[in-house]
Scaffold this motif. Structure first.
Motif, PDB file in Angstrom:
ATOM      1  N   GLU A 106     -18.754  23.807  -1.501  1.00 33.33           N
ATOM      2  CA  GLU A 106     -18.073  25.062  -1.854  1.00 33.33           C
ATOM      3  C   GLU A 106     -17.341  24.970  -3.190  1.00 33.33           C
ATOM      4  O   GLU A 106     -17.317  25.937  -3.962  1.00 33.33           O
ATOM      5  N   ASN A 141     -18.265  27.762  -6.018  1.00 35.48           N
ATOM      6  CA  ASN A 141     -17.295  28.705  -6.576  1.00 35.48           C
ATOM      7  C   ASN A 141     -17.254  28.602  -8.096  1.00 35.48           C
ATOM      8  O   ASN A 141     -17.162  29.623  -8.806  1.00 35.48           O
ATOM      9  N   GLN A 186     -23.910  26.715   7.520  1.00 36.98           N
ATOM     10  CA  GLN A 186     -23.124  26.886   6.300  1.00 36.98           C
ATOM     11  C   GLN A 186     -22.486  28.284   6.255  1.00 36.98           C
ATOM     12  O   GLN A 186     -22.807  29.148   7.076  1.00 36.98           O
ATOM     13  N   LYS A 187     -21.609  28.495   5.310  1.00 28.76           N
ATOM     14  CA  LYS A 187     -21.022  29.812   5.107  1.00 28.76           C
ATOM     15  C   LYS A 187     -20.961  30.102   3.610  1.00 28.76           C
ATOM     16  O   LYS A 187     -21.014  29.185   2.781  1.00 28.76           O
ATOM     17  N   ALA A 188     -20.843  31.375   3.283  1.00 24.28           N
ATOM     18  CA  ALA A 188     -20.795  31.774   1.878  1.00 24.28           C
ATOM     19  C   ALA A 188     -19.538  31.210   1.222  1.00 24.28           C
ATOM     20  O   ALA A 188     -18.485  31.122   1.858  1.00 24.28           O
ATOM     21  N   PRO A 189     -19.639  30.805  -0.048  1.00 23.07           N
ATOM     22  CA  PRO A 189     -18.439  30.338  -0.749  1.00 23.07           C
ATOM     23  C   PRO A 189     -17.398  31.450  -0.817  1.00 23.07           C
ATOM     24  O   PRO A 189     -17.732  32.632  -0.903  1.00 23.07           O
ATOM     25  N   ALA A 190     -16.136  31.047  -0.811  1.00 25.75           N
ATOM     26  CA  ALA A 190     -15.035  32.008  -0.723  1.00 25.75           C
ATOM     27  C   ALA A 190     -15.015  32.992  -1.889  1.00 25.75           C
ATOM     28  O   ALA A 190     -14.586  34.137  -1.737  1.00 25.75           O
ATOM     29  N   HIS A 191     -15.469  32.542  -3.054  1.00 27.66           N
ATOM     30  CA  HIS A 191     -15.393  33.386  -4.249  1.00 27.66           C
ATOM     31  C   HIS A 191     -16.786  33.801  -4.734  1.00 27.66           C
ATOM     32  O   HIS A 191     -17.032  33.873  -5.942  1.00 27.66           O
ATOM     33  N   ALA A 192     -17.666  34.104  -3.797  1.00 23.05           N
ATOM     34  CA  ALA A 192     -19.026  34.498  -4.154  1.00 23.05           C
ATOM     35  C   ALA A 192     -19.073  35.869  -4.810  1.00 23.05           C
ATOM     36  O   ALA A 192     -20.018  36.184  -5.541  1.00 23.05           O
TER      37      ALA A 192
END
Length: 278
Positions: A14, A18, A42-48
């Motif tokens: 991540e 980002n 997985q998960k999307a990056p916080a600042h996508a």
């Protein structure tokens, strides 16, 4: 101006994802960024932001198989994108393709000025921490102002920009059936080795152990920091011209060797004008 997309795939990364969005987003538009997360866990990056993020089945466990699958997958996605875009930039999440500020152009402006028939490459610079002169990375700040050295590493002169469908080899290191065209004003900065403490932690990560990658990781990643710390840095930018010549005319040799066997490994001082770009 040409319409340009950027594509990457990552797992458990991540921090650099980002950064990848923060770099390419303002240049290309976040909506033109395509991120594939390697694994449904997985998960999307916080600042996508508005980047296109897709979770896909994990591409494999063992490093060679995983890399072959990953780049085959990305080659297919890039081919689809080239139906709507003029160019696709393919990099790992810890890599930034930059254009020399002396051109007076930003990255999309410069790429739009080039006649790219198949691909174009930037000269590979593996940025790392100098353990004597530099502190551990402050992750709240930009990376390059904190780092002044890089390894001029043939393994990071990659086929990063494509204008037509191709088959990327592992890690974007080559494209099958085509030679490299290394542009005089483009550089690919690899930022994954900029913090030695983070490298030590990643070395013990379960994913690295499960993939049987510890030996390779120590040789190809941690060694960069030791080289930068222990070797005398070349200060003259003429070395970049020499490296382009060698990698252009002897590319088949450098493209196929394993890291550390034959490739150029020259420590250089980063030009100050580069250190504000990523």
């Amino acid at each position: 101006m040409k319409k340009i997309a950027a594509i990457t795939m990552a797992r458990n990364d991540e921090f650099f994802l980002n950064r990848w969005v923060a770099y390419y987003g303002p240049l290309l538009g976040e909506e033109n960024l395509y991120i594939y997360m390697d694994g449904l866990d997985q998960k999307a990056p916080a600042h996508a932001g508005r980047a296109n993020v897709t979770l896909v089945e994990k591409q494999g466990i063992k490093v060679v198989d995983a890399e072959n699958r990953r780049l085959s997958f990305l080659s297919d996605r890039a081919a689809e994108l080239l139906k709507r875009y003029d160019l696709v930039i393919g990099t790992d999440s810890d890599e930034c393709l930059i254009v020399d500020p002396n051109t007076g152009m930003n990255l999309p402006q410069y790429l739009s000025s080039l006649d790219i028939r198949t691909s174009v490459s930037g000269l590979g610079l593996d940025v790392g921490q100098h353990l004597t002169h530099e502190q551990p990375l402050d992750k709240s700040r930009a990376i390059l102002p904190q780092r002044g050295y890089a390894l001029l590493n043939t393994r990071f002169t990659k086929a990063s920009v494509i204008a037509k469908p191709v088959r990327w080899g592992r890690g974007f290191h080559r494209i099958r059936g085509h030679n490299f065209h290394i542009d005089k004003n483009l550089y690919l900065l690899h930022l994954g080795n900029t913090d030695y403490d983070a490298l030590l932690a990643k070395y013990q990560h379960p994913d690295i152990i499960a993939r049987g990658e510890q030996k390779h990781f120590k040789r190809a990643r941690m060694r960069v920091v030791h080289d930068i710390t222990e070797k005398q840095a070349v200060m003259n930018e003429r070395i970049f011209k020499i490296a382009r010549f060698i990698q252009t005319w002897f590319r088949p040799i450098y493209a196929w060797n394993k890291p550390g066997m034959l490739g150029l490994r020259i420590v250089v001082k980063l030009p100050e004008r580069f250190r504000q770009l990523a």
